[in-house]
Design an enzyme around this catalytic site. Structure first.
Site, PDB file in Angstrom:
ATOM      1  N   SER A  22     -41.256 -15.459  30.669  1.00 34.52           N
ATOM      2  CA  SER A  22     -40.090 -14.762  29.554  1.00 34.52           C
ATOM      3  C   SER A  22     -40.328 -13.410  28.919  1.00 34.52           C
ATOM      4  O   SER A  22     -39.781 -13.165  28.080  1.00 34.52           O
ATOM      5  CB  SER A  22     -40.003 -15.885  28.332  1.00 34.52           C
ATOM      6  OG  SER A  22     -41.429 -16.207  27.947  1.00 34.52           O
ATOM      7  N   ASN A 109     -47.006 -23.177  21.135  1.00 37.21           N
ATOM      8  CA  ASN A 109     -45.555 -24.042  20.691  1.00 37.21           C
ATOM      9  C   ASN A 109     -45.528 -23.769  19.237  1.00 37.21           C
ATOM     10  O   ASN A 109     -44.550 -23.500  18.551  1.00 37.21           O
ATOM     11  CB  ASN A 109     -45.860 -25.520  20.739  1.00 37.21           C
ATOM     12  CG  ASN A 109     -45.968 -25.827  22.326  1.00 37.21           C
ATOM     13  OD1 ASN A 109     -45.619 -24.922  23.182  1.00 37.21           O
ATOM     14  ND2 ASN A 109     -46.318 -27.060  22.380  1.00 37.21           N
ATOM     15  N   HIS A 155       3.197 -17.738  10.216  1.00 39.48           N
ATOM     16  CA  HIS A 155       3.683 -17.868  11.509  1.00 39.48           C
ATOM     17  C   HIS A 155       4.171 -16.790  12.323  1.00 39.48           C
ATOM     18  O   HIS A 155       4.770 -16.477  13.164  1.00 39.48           O
ATOM     19  CB  HIS A 155       4.946 -18.955  11.704  1.00 39.48           C
ATOM     20  CG  HIS A 155       4.837 -19.851  10.733  1.00 39.48           C
ATOM     21  ND1 HIS A 155       4.467 -21.160  11.424  1.00 39.48           N
ATOM     22  CD2 HIS A 155       5.052 -20.390   9.367  1.00 39.48           C
ATOM     23  CE1 HIS A 155       4.292 -22.108  10.408  1.00 39.48           C
ATOM     24  NE2 HIS A 155       4.903 -21.561   9.210  1.00 39.48           N
ATOM     25  N   SER A 276      -5.654   6.425  28.747  1.00 36.80           N
ATOM     26  CA  SER A 276      -5.725   5.935  30.145  1.00 36.80           C
ATOM     27  C   SER A 276      -5.726   6.601  31.163  1.00 36.80           C
ATOM     28  O   SER A 276      -5.469   7.737  30.989  1.00 36.80           O
ATOM     29  CB  SER A 276      -4.349   5.088  30.177  1.00 36.80           C
ATOM     30  OG  SER A 276      -3.749   4.895  31.626  1.00 36.80           O
ATOM     31  N   LYS A 282      -0.987   7.272  26.580  1.00 35.55           N
ATOM     32  CA  LYS A 282      -1.677   6.208  25.887  1.00 35.55           C
ATOM     33  C   LYS A 282      -2.871   6.542  25.059  1.00 35.55           C
ATOM     34  O   LYS A 282      -3.494   7.268  25.261  1.00 35.55           O
ATOM     35  CB  LYS A 282      -2.130   5.317  27.055  1.00 35.55           C
ATOM     36  CG  LYS A 282      -1.254   4.640  27.909  1.00 35.55           C
ATOM     37  CD  LYS A 282      -0.680   3.346  27.356  1.00 35.55           C
ATOM     38  CE  LYS A 282      -1.242   2.291  27.573  1.00 35.55           C
ATOM     39  NZ  LYS A 282      -1.061   0.936  26.856  1.00 35.55           N
ATOM     40  N   GLU A 289     -10.289  -4.239  20.690  1.00 31.98           N
ATOM     41  CA  GLU A 289     -10.024  -5.349  21.647  1.00 31.98           C
ATOM     42  C   GLU A 289     -11.638  -5.962  22.140  1.00 31.98           C
ATOM     43  O   GLU A 289     -11.645  -6.831  22.576  1.00 31.98           O
ATOM     44  CB  GLU A 289      -9.378  -4.498  22.871  1.00 31.98           C
ATOM     45  CG  GLU A 289      -8.077  -4.358  22.538  1.00 31.98           C
ATOM     46  CD  GLU A 289      -7.416  -3.459  23.722  1.00 31.98           C
ATOM     47  OE1 GLU A 289      -7.424  -4.105  24.914  1.00 31.98           O
ATOM     48  OE2 GLU A 289      -6.662  -2.447  23.563  1.00 31.98           O
ATOM     49  N   TYR A 316     -42.042 -30.031  21.616  1.00 32.52           N
ATOM     50  CA  TYR A 316     -41.969 -28.864  22.504  1.00 32.52           C
ATOM     51  C   TYR A 316     -41.628 -29.357  23.679  1.00 32.52           C
ATOM     52  O   TYR A 316     -41.938 -30.191  24.564  1.00 32.52           O
ATOM     53  CB  TYR A 316     -42.978 -27.918  22.351  1.00 32.52           C
ATOM     54  CG  TYR A 316     -42.429 -26.653  23.270  1.00 32.52           C
ATOM     55  CD1 TYR A 316     -41.895 -25.680  22.792  1.00 32.52           C
ATOM     56  CD2 TYR A 316     -42.887 -26.617  24.689  1.00 32.52           C
ATOM     57  CE1 TYR A 316     -41.543 -24.648  23.391  1.00 32.52           C
ATOM     58  CE2 TYR A 316     -42.676 -25.287  25.430  1.00 32.52           C
ATOM     59  CZ  TYR A 316     -41.804 -24.459  25.000  1.00 32.52           C
ATOM     60  OH  TYR A 316     -41.277 -23.499  25.533  1.00 32.52           O
ATOM     61  N   LYS A 324     -34.040 -17.712  23.063  1.00 29.27           N
ATOM     62  CA  LYS A 324     -34.373 -16.303  22.856  1.00 29.27           C
ATOM     63  C   LYS A 324     -33.225 -15.597  23.438  1.00 29.27           C
ATOM     64  O   LYS A 324     -32.716 -14.681  22.466  1.00 29.27           O
ATOM     65  CB  LYS A 324     -35.688 -15.923  23.199  1.00 29.27           C
ATOM     66  CG  LYS A 324     -36.684 -16.211  22.329  1.00 29.27           C
ATOM     67  CD  LYS A 324     -38.110 -16.117  22.745  1.00 29.27           C
ATOM     68  CE  LYS A 324     -38.903 -17.321  22.923  1.00 29.27           C
ATOM     69  NZ  LYS A 324     -38.502 -18.522  22.984  1.00 29.27           N
TER      70      LYS A 324
HETATM   71  N1  ARG Z   1     -42.655 -18.679  26.190  1.00 28.22           N
HETATM   72  C1  ARG Z   1     -42.696 -19.805  25.464  1.00 28.22           C
HETATM   73  C2  ARG Z   1     -41.251 -20.270  24.828  1.00 28.22           C
HETATM   74  O1  ARG Z   1     -40.456 -18.995  24.535  1.00 28.22           O
HETATM   75  C3  ARG Z   1     -43.715 -20.160  24.597  1.00 28.22           C
HETATM   76  C4  ARG Z   1     -44.290 -21.547  24.499  1.00 28.22           C
HETATM   77  C5  ARG Z   1     -44.776 -22.127  25.567  1.00 28.22           C
HETATM   78  N2  ARG Z   1     -45.363 -23.063  25.331  1.00 28.22           N
HETATM   79  C6  ARG Z   1     -45.743 -23.995  26.471  1.00 28.22           C
HETATM   80  N3  ARG Z   1     -46.454 -25.129  26.095  1.00 28.22           N
HETATM   81  N4  ARG Z   1     -45.393 -23.841  27.535  1.00 28.22           N
HETATM   82  O2  ARG Z   1     -40.805 -21.290  24.393  1.00 28.22           O
END
Ligand code: ARG
Length: 461
Positions: A22, A109, A155, A276, A282, A289, A316, A324
């Protein structure tokens, strides 16, 4: 080898490595991650879990990593998976063995739950400032258009005369509520999950309150399973963002309509319009928009988050890593939209003549005609009918109520007198609506003062 590689006999499949990493998006959390780690290390030392010497080395190491990242000297590694293990790996590489003590009594976690809370708190502050900027733009044009009569619609049919100021202040109210939703969810999210561990806290005698205080949280989360697996705060925030976009999108829709030749109520500044490639004449309201168009992706973020969470057993689960990209994109989108929208709004040219003319069409003073008869003693339901018949008469004759002769009026009711013309005058129709919340000068001045007070009070914070 991975930081967690001890029990593994094989390297991670390269596709899996790329799939579950990630770092390409959670690198954004670097500052929160490092600050969180510094607070954690200080607390470990103060609870005698690590020595003060070790803590100082760790803190120094973390500070210089922060500096290196900020100077653009760091290449994050996909192999180290996420921001948490990237920073930890860098720390161990730079200060050696001592660095391996940082993760004592902690799990990624609770670490990621902490980092994300800190990050979104910071983002909420930025959003609040942007909403104040938008409210300022609204205040400015609203206060310049207290006397600008326009048709109010229901309306999308002409209904009753209002002023442009009154119309704009409706949006002022919406964004005030949006602001308070942000303040609200900030309060609820302002508790530290650190110390929840992987799910069941830890056997080390940690002081969770110390970390919470150091990092600016009001309190700590009360249950460790919830601490690591709660993403309500992200969902609440995305839902507040979705509502902001809904408001911006309605506003955009109106701006787009008002810019048409058919309405011609406003003209956008050249700097906020586009042309345009084929049609030389235009001038398009692309900004509005695009704001309207981007609403979908912020709603999408909300649905992503809600769906991601709905089937997750405690505590978790890796699914939660998907939080994210959704919230980052929603935040980026909303910040950009509010910013550009406020600038566009503050350069709008108002065509008050067109607005006034439009208000003069479509019998927007018909209700006032009925109210006139009520004041002369007729029950409202009867008055409604008389004016309805007069409107029909005018449509047939292709004329307006105020252009009828007194004789014509009297043909429909003997209660009509020459003061009917005053009652039908649009300016009077607006000015006589002095009820709280209405369009009259006295009423919008209260609304304007209210908005100004709100902006001032919040800017001081
Ligand atoms: N990159 C993970 C997340 O965004 C962090 C937590 C990962 N924990 C684990 N036990 N794999 O959630």
């Amino acid at each position: 080898m991975k930081l967690w590689g001890g029990r593994f006999q094989k390297e991670t499949n390269s596709l899996v490595n790329a799939f579950h990493s990630s770092i390409s998006f959670d690198y954004r959390l670097y500052e929160e991650d490092i600050k969180g780690s510094i607070a954690h290390a200080k607390m470990l030392a103060s609870c005698n879990v690590i020595s003060f010497d070790d803590m100082e080395k760790i803190v120094e190491g973390l500070k210089s990593i922060l500096e290196n990242i900020e100077n653009g000297e760091v290449n994050f590694s996909e192999d180290a998976e996420d921001i948490h293990m990237n920073v930890e790996t860098m720390l161990i590489n730079s200060i050696g063995e001592v660095g391996k003590k940082l993760h004592t009594g902690r799990s990624r976690n609770d670490q990621v739950a902490l980092d994300l809370r800190m990050y979104v708190k910071k983002e909420i502050d930025k959003l609040k400032n942007l909403i104040l900027k938008l409210e300022n733009s609204i205040y400015k044009i609203a206060s310049e258009n207290v006397d600008t009569i326009m048709p109010g619609y229901t309306h999308l049919q002409k209904a009753q005369p209002i002023t442009f100021c009154h119309h704009l202040l409706a949006y002022g109210e919406m964004f005030k509520r949006d602001y308070s939703r942000l303040v609200d969810c900030y309060k609820r999210m302002n508790v530290s999950p650190l110390g929840s561990g992987a799910l069941a806290t830890t056997t080390y005698p940690l002081d969770r309150y110390m970390v919470a205080e150091e990092l600016g949280f009001d309190d700590v989360t009360m249950n460790s399973l919830d601490g690591v697996s709660d993403r309500d705060y992200v969902i609440e925030l995305n839902s507040a963002l979705a509502i902001i976009m809904m408001h911006l999108s309605r506003f955009s829709e109106e701006i787009i309509l008002w810019c048409t030749g058919e309405f011609g109520f406003i003209e956008l500044d050249d700097g906020f319009s586009t042309g345009s490639s084929i049609m030389p004449q235009k001038k398009n309201p692309d900004v509005a928009e695009l704001v309207r168009g981007k609403t979908g992706r912020v709603y999408g973020g909300l649905i992503t988050l809600l769906t991601m969470m709905k089937g997750l057993p405690l505590a978790y689960n890796k699914d939660m890593q998907e939080d994210k990209e959704a919230i980052f994109d929603s935040l980026d989108t909303v910040k950009l939209c509010i910013d550009v929208f406020s600038d566009m709004l503050s350069t709008v040219k108002v065509n008050s003549g067109r607005m006034r003319d439009a208000a003069g069409e479509g019998f927007t003073n018909a209700t006032d005609g009925a109210d006139y008869l009520v004041k002369k003693g007729m029950p409202f339901r009867d008055a409604h009918k008389v004016i309805g018949q007069l409107v029909f008469y005018c449509i047939e004759k292709k004329t307006k109520l105020e252009d009828l002769t007194l004789e014509e009026f009297k043909g429909f009711s003997s209660l009509f007198d020459k003061d009917i013309y005053e009652a039908l005058d649009l300016k009077n129709c607006v000015e006589r609506r002095e009820v709280v919340g209405g369009p009259s000068k006295s009423s919008v001045n209260i609304q304007l003062d209210n908005l100004k007070y709100f902006i001032k009070k919040e800017q001081k914070h």
